[in-house]
Design a protein around this motif. Structure first.
Motif, PDB file in Angstrom:
ATOM      1  N   GLY A  89       1.153  31.356  -1.072  1.00 47.99           N
ATOM      2  CA  GLY A  89       2.570  31.708  -1.114  1.00 47.99           C
ATOM      3  C   GLY A  89       2.893  32.892  -2.004  1.00 47.99           C
ATOM      4  N   LYS A  90       1.977  33.269  -2.887  1.00 43.54           N
ATOM      5  CA  LYS A  90       2.209  34.427  -3.756  1.00 43.54           C
ATOM      6  C   LYS A  90       2.182  35.738  -2.982  1.00 43.54           C
ATOM      7  N   THR A  91       1.414  35.791  -1.885  1.00 43.68           N
ATOM      8  CA  THR A  91       1.285  37.041  -1.136  1.00 43.68           C
ATOM      9  C   THR A  91       1.656  36.920   0.335  1.00 43.68           C
ATOM     10  N   ILE A  92       1.796  35.700   0.828  1.00 44.56           N
ATOM     11  CA  ILE A  92       2.111  35.477   2.239  1.00 44.56           C
ATOM     12  C   ILE A  92       3.357  34.614   2.330  1.00 44.56           C
ATOM     13  N   HIS A  93       4.268  34.984   3.224  1.00 46.02           N
ATOM     14  CA  HIS A  93       5.439  34.146   3.450  1.00 46.02           C
ATOM     15  C   HIS A  93       5.411  33.602   4.883  1.00 46.02           C
ATOM     16  N   ASN A  94       6.353  32.788   5.224  1.00 43.91           N
ATOM     17  CA  ASN A  94       6.435  32.136   6.531  1.00 43.91           C
ATOM     18  C   ASN A  94       5.289  31.156   6.785  1.00 43.91           C
ATOM     19  N   VAL A  95       4.793  30.514   5.731  1.00 44.61           N
ATOM     20  CA  VAL A  95       3.731  29.520   5.906  1.00 44.61           C
ATOM     21  C   VAL A  95       4.315  28.334   6.663  1.00 44.61           C
ATOM     22  N   ASP A  96       3.651  27.956   7.756  1.00 44.38           N
ATOM     23  CA  ASP A  96       4.118  26.870   8.602  1.00 44.38           C
ATOM     24  C   ASP A  96       3.365  25.564   8.376  1.00 44.38           C
ATOM     25  N   SER A  97       2.047  25.662   8.190  1.00 39.31           N
ATOM     26  CA  SER A  97       1.266  24.431   8.072  1.00 39.31           C
ATOM     27  C   SER A  97      -0.065  24.691   7.386  1.00 39.31           C
ATOM     28  N   VAL A  98      -0.648  23.592   6.923  1.00 35.05           N
ATOM     29  CA  VAL A  98      -1.978  23.635   6.313  1.00 35.05           C
ATOM     30  C   VAL A  98      -2.812  22.535   6.952  1.00 35.05           C
ATOM     31  N   PHE A  99      -3.945  22.912   7.520  1.00 34.05           N
ATOM     32  CA  PHE A  99      -4.894  21.963   8.081  1.00 34.05           C
ATOM     33  C   PHE A  99      -6.048  21.861   7.091  1.00 34.05           C
ATOM     34  N   VAL A 100      -6.286  20.666   6.579  1.00 39.15           N
ATOM     35  CA  VAL A 100      -7.383  20.482   5.632  1.00 39.15           C
ATOM     36  C   VAL A 100      -8.659  20.276   6.446  1.00 39.15           C
ATOM     37  N   SER A 151      -1.650  28.325   8.299  1.00 41.40           N
ATOM     38  CA  SER A 151      -0.998  29.027   9.414  1.00 41.40           C
ATOM     39  C   SER A 151       0.325  29.610   8.942  1.00 41.40           C
ATOM     40  N   PHE A 152       0.589  30.850   9.356  1.00 44.08           N
ATOM     41  CA  PHE A 152       1.866  31.478   9.009  1.00 44.08           C
ATOM     42  C   PHE A 152       2.294  32.415  10.130  1.00 44.08           C
TER      43      PHE A 152
END
Length: 69
Positions: A29-40, A62-63
């Motif tokens: 989130g420090k360098t990328i916005h519009n994060v939608d989901s995280v798949f572990v 994913s963003f």
């Protein structure tokens, strides 16, 4: 049409797996916005002197890309 990009990151924590995943979200989130989901994708631990020292999470984040840029 929205374009979604996926990156893979590895994050760690001394507290636990949930904190490791949260650290991944915080750092991305420090360098990328519009994060939608995280798949572990996977979990791992490092062991020192017979005890867990750090928890790790390998995550696919994913963003959405900006349409106007």
């Amino acid at each position: 049409m929205a374009i979604v990009k996926v990156i893979e990151v590895i994050a760690s924590s001394e507290k636990g797996f949930e904190d490791a995943v949260q650290n991944a979200v915080n750092e991305v989130g420090k360098t990328i916005h519009n994060v939608d989901s995280v798949f572990v994708k996977d979990f791992k631990v490092h062991v020192k002197d017979g005890k867990i020292s750090t928890y790790g999470a390998i995550c696919k984040v994913s963003f959405r890309l900006d349409e106007k840029r």
